[in-house]
Motif scaffolding. Structure first.
Motif, PDB file in Angstrom:
ATOM      1  N   PRO A   1       0.777  -1.243   0.000  1.00  0.00           N
ATOM      2  CA  PRO A   1       0.000   0.000   0.000  1.00  0.00           C
ATOM      3  C   PRO A   1       0.804   1.285   0.000  1.00  0.00           C
ATOM      4  O   PRO A   1       0.473   2.222  -0.749  1.00  0.00           O
ATOM      5  CB  PRO A   1      -0.859  -0.140   1.269  1.00  0.00           C
ATOM      6  CG  PRO A   1      -1.116  -1.611   1.353  1.00  0.00           C
ATOM      7  CD  PRO A   1       0.187  -2.245   0.934  1.00  0.00           C
ATOM      8  N   ALA A   2       1.860   1.395   0.817  1.00  0.00           N
ATOM      9  CA  ALA A   2       2.624   2.648   0.843  1.00  0.00           C
ATOM     10  C   ALA A   2       3.291   2.906  -0.495  1.00  0.00           C
ATOM     11  O   ALA A   2       3.222   4.015  -1.042  1.00  0.00           O
ATOM     12  CB  ALA A   2       3.665   2.608   1.957  1.00  0.00           C
ATOM     13  N   GLY A   3       3.946   1.883  -1.047  1.00  0.00           N
ATOM     14  CA  GLY A   3       4.701   2.083  -2.273  1.00  0.00           C
ATOM     15  C   GLY A   3       3.840   2.230  -3.504  1.00  0.00           C
ATOM     16  O   GLY A   3       4.064   3.129  -4.328  1.00  0.00           O
ATOM     17  N   ALA A   4       2.853   1.352  -3.659  1.00  0.00           N
ATOM     18  CA  ALA A   4       1.994   1.430  -4.839  1.00  0.00           C
ATOM     19  C   ALA A   4       1.220   2.740  -4.859  1.00  0.00           C
ATOM     20  O   ALA A   4       1.045   3.355  -5.922  1.00  0.00           O
ATOM     21  CB  ALA A   4       1.043   0.241  -4.869  1.00  0.00           C
ATOM     22  N   SER A   5       0.760   3.208  -3.696  1.00  0.00           N
ATOM     23  CA  SER A   5       0.012   4.470  -3.645  1.00  0.00           C
ATOM     24  C   SER A   5       0.913   5.657  -3.950  1.00  0.00           C
ATOM     25  O   SER A   5       0.512   6.591  -4.657  1.00  0.00           O
ATOM     26  CB  SER A   5      -0.633   4.639  -2.269  1.00  0.00           C
ATOM     27  OG  SER A   5      -1.530   3.588  -1.995  1.00  0.00           O
ATOM     28  N   THR A   6       2.145   5.632  -3.424  1.00  0.00           N
ATOM     29  CA  THR A   6       3.088   6.708  -3.741  1.00  0.00           C
ATOM     30  C   THR A   6       3.362   6.748  -5.238  1.00  0.00           C
ATOM     31  O   THR A   6       3.346   7.822  -5.869  1.00  0.00           O
ATOM     32  CB  THR A   6       4.402   6.512  -2.969  1.00  0.00           C
ATOM     33  OG1 THR A   6       4.138   6.496  -1.565  1.00  0.00           O
ATOM     34  CG2 THR A   6       5.390   7.629  -3.267  1.00  0.00           C
ATOM     35  N   ALA A   7       3.618   5.585  -5.842  1.00  0.00           N
ATOM     36  CA  ALA A   7       3.876   5.527  -7.281  1.00  0.00           C
ATOM     37  C   ALA A   7       2.669   6.018  -8.078  1.00  0.00           C
ATOM     38  O   ALA A   7       2.815   6.742  -9.073  1.00  0.00           O
ATOM     39  CB  ALA A   7       4.236   4.097  -7.679  1.00  0.00           C
ATOM     40  N   LEU A   8       1.493   5.607  -7.657  1.00  0.00           N
ATOM     41  CA  LEU A   8       0.259   6.048  -8.323  1.00  0.00           C
ATOM     42  C   LEU A   8       0.146   7.567  -8.346  1.00  0.00           C
ATOM     43  O   LEU A   8      -0.093   8.184  -9.402  1.00  0.00           O
ATOM     44  CB  LEU A   8      -0.939   5.436  -7.589  1.00  0.00           C
ATOM     45  CG  LEU A   8      -2.316   6.061  -7.826  1.00  0.00           C
ATOM     46  CD1 LEU A   8      -2.795   5.767  -9.225  1.00  0.00           C
ATOM     47  CD2 LEU A   8      -3.317   5.550  -6.799  1.00  0.00           C
ATOM     48  N   LEU A   9       0.351   8.201  -7.206  1.00  0.00           N
ATOM     49  CA  LEU A   9       0.177   9.651  -7.107  1.00  0.00           C
ATOM     50  C   LEU A   9       1.269  10.390  -7.871  1.00  0.00           C
ATOM     51  O   LEU A   9       1.008  11.419  -8.518  1.00  0.00           O
ATOM     52  CB  LEU A   9       0.165  10.062  -5.642  1.00  0.00           C
ATOM     53  CG  LEU A   9      -1.004   9.489  -4.825  1.00  0.00           C
ATOM     54  CD1 LEU A   9      -0.830   9.801  -3.348  1.00  0.00           C
ATOM     55  CD2 LEU A   9      -2.347  10.023  -5.322  1.00  0.00           C
ATOM     56  N   LEU A  10       2.491   9.896  -7.810  1.00  0.00           N
ATOM     57  CA  LEU A  10       3.577  10.534  -8.556  1.00  0.00           C
ATOM     58  C   LEU A  10       3.351  10.412 -10.056  1.00  0.00           C
ATOM     59  O   LEU A  10       3.571  11.370 -10.812  1.00  0.00           O
ATOM     60  CB  LEU A  10       4.909   9.909  -8.167  1.00  0.00           C
ATOM     61  CG  LEU A  10       5.380  10.122  -6.722  1.00  0.00           C
ATOM     62  CD1 LEU A  10       6.647   9.307  -6.458  1.00  0.00           C
ATOM     63  CD2 LEU A  10       5.623  11.599  -6.430  1.00  0.00           C
ATOM     64  N   ALA A  11       2.916   9.236 -10.501  1.00  0.00           N
ATOM     65  CA  ALA A  11       2.673   9.040 -11.932  1.00  0.00           C
ATOM     66  C   ALA A  11       1.510   9.909 -12.407  1.00  0.00           C
ATOM     67  O   ALA A  11       1.559  10.469 -13.521  1.00  0.00           O
ATOM     68  CB  ALA A  11       2.395   7.566 -12.209  1.00  0.00           C
ATOM     69  N   ARG A  12       0.488  10.044 -11.610  1.00  0.00           N
ATOM     70  CA  ARG A  12      -0.631  10.910 -11.995  1.00  0.00           C
ATOM     71  C   ARG A  12      -0.191  12.362 -12.140  1.00  0.00           C
ATOM     72  O   ARG A  12      -0.802  13.127 -12.890  1.00  0.00           O
ATOM     73  CB  ARG A  12      -1.754  10.802 -10.955  1.00  0.00           C
ATOM     74  CG  ARG A  12      -2.584   9.543 -11.070  1.00  0.00           C
ATOM     75  CD  ARG A  12      -3.699   9.531 -10.031  1.00  0.00           C
ATOM     76  NE  ARG A  12      -4.577   8.369 -10.179  1.00  0.00           N
ATOM     77  CZ  ARG A  12      -5.602   8.099  -9.370  1.00  0.00           C
ATOM     78  NH1 ARG A  12      -5.868   8.911  -8.333  1.00  0.00           N
ATOM     79  NH2 ARG A  12      -6.352   7.040  -9.584  1.00  0.00           N
TER      80      ARG A  12
END
Length: 418
Positions: free
Chosen positions: A12-23
């Motif tokens: 959750p921490a990593g996938a969510s961080t990647a999601l927000l940065l990519a967006r």
């Protein structure tokens, strides 16, 4: 291969961080040694602050459609009184299986534009001029080492983080493991929303999860873990729930859908979460005992705050060191009281405050909602258990008129910090 940000760990921490940065348009690489869907040890609970973030990110409906119900009411039965009520606000507690939650977040990060390397084991960091500038690792089955570079590396790789260890991230407020945990999926268990049964020598809880199952969680003092486990996991698990209201009887009448999981690897510590070229999120930066079920919501909150800091800093809207320092201060300010409450509860010490507090508020729906809000991370724990509020809730409600001064809250509910 060069990126703006590499995120190590796709839970959750990593996938969510990647999601927000990519967006936000950044070039992001997300790596994990696992392949998804993949299971992991977990309390499953996403507290309301985390549910609210999933809603804001547009992911909650898909998670609900996968079958984990949102629980808006809870039963807290510590023995002296039973507190039943609703959580504050529109969101409740969600307890999805990690095979569902983690795969959904990884898919969302990929859909947002992040490059995802599953089955990639990070073996070390790439350092240039004293600054972290990428990662080194090996794709599973390939055998050939790979180096990927980036302006920033985020360690979201759990409590035994390779990133945190490689940069020697400084720990503080460390507490030794205080409890051991067991959990299992149970079929045929009827629940009254979420249910929690704290006792002086254990805590049992149960929450609905995917596929019509419930996840039942048992916590015991660390020194009792081996004794409970020596009975056999299934037998020790069932014995641990015996006597917890009628929950033990209902669990005994239900069926274990899978084997019991158990661990005593439950550290408690803060780590400094940033340095030259690196930052930490989730359990890599702050891990606490699962007895209060804060881990996933904390991971999502870290992702939200850290992504905002990196987007501002890398985009030139703010100096990156200042943005990361603010991320650090905000995390500690928001979590300090819950950390004390959590480590206090996990110590299974005497609950002198609770013996007076629970009967005083059990018949007041508004106060029960506030108390559940404390456990959910919605109502600040420090002020709630402060002397003024405890006097208001207990002494002011006593009919004898005799004044008393409840023990000052020192964490869980009144266990002094060591």
């Amino acid at each position: 291969m060069s990126f703006d940000v590499i995120v190590v760990g796709a839970r959750p921490a990593g996938a969510s961080t990647a999601l927000l940065l990519a967006r936000a348009g950044l070039r992001v690489l997300l790596v994990d040694r696992a392949r998804f869907p993949s299971d992991t040890l977990s309390t499953h609970q996403i507290q309301p602050p985390g549910v609210a973030l999933l809603r804001r990110w547009g992911l909650l409906d898909a998670l609900l459609a996968a079958g984990a119900p949102l629980v808006r009411t809870a039963r807290f039965d510590p023995g002296p009184a039973v507190l039943e009520g609703a959580y504050p606000g529109p969101d409740g507690v969600l307890s999805p299986r990690r095979t569902v939650l983690d795969a959904l977040l990884v898919a969302a990060a990929r859909a947002a534009g992040a490059e995802v390397w599953e089955g990639f084991a990070v073996t070390g960091l790439h350092v240039t001029d004293g600054r972290v500038a990428g990662v080194e690792g090996t794709p599973r089955g390939a055998g050939r080492p790979v180096t990927a570079t980036a302006a920033w590396v985020v360690g979201a790789d759990g409590k035994h983080s390779t990133v945190a260890r490689s940069v020697a991230a400084r720990p503080y407020r460390t507490r030794a493991a205080r409890s051991g945990a067991f959990y299992a999926y149970v079929d045929g268990l009827a629940l009254r929303g979420g249910e929690m049964y704290p006792r002086p020598d254990r805590l049992g809880s149960a929450w609905p999860t995917n596929d019509g199952l419930a996840v039942a969680f048992l916590s015991v003092p660390a020194h009792r873990f081996a004794q409970v486990r020596s009975q056999g996991l299934a037998a020790g698990f069932a014995a641990g729930f015996a006597g917890l209201g009628d929950l033990g009887e209902r669990i005994a009448a239900a069926r274990l859908a899978e084997h019991v999981r158990a661990t005593v690897d439950l550290p408690n510590t803060f780590r400094v979460p940033y340095g030259p070229g690196w930052a930490l999120a989730g359990d890599a930066g702050l891990v606490m005992d699962p007895i209060t079920g804060q881990g996933i919501a904390n991971a999502l909150r870290d992702a939200d705050a850290l992504a905002a800091a990196l987007i501002a800093g890398l985009g030139g809207a703010a100096p990156l060191p200042a943005a990361l320092a603010a991320y650090h201060r905000g995390r500690d300010r928001e979590r300090r009281a819950m950390y004390r409450l959590t480590t206090g509860l996990a110590a299974f010490g005497p609950d002198r405050v609770g013996r007076r507090l629970y009967p005083a508020i059990a018949d007041d729906p508004a106060e029960v909602t506030r108390f559940l809000g404390v456990l959910a991370g919605l109502v600040p724990a420090g002020p709630y258990f402060g002397p003024a509020n405890l006097l208001r809730l207990t002494v002011a409600r006593r009919r004898t008129g005799r004044r008393a001064h409840p023990a000052r809250w020192r964490g869980g509910l009144d266990v002094p910090e060591p």
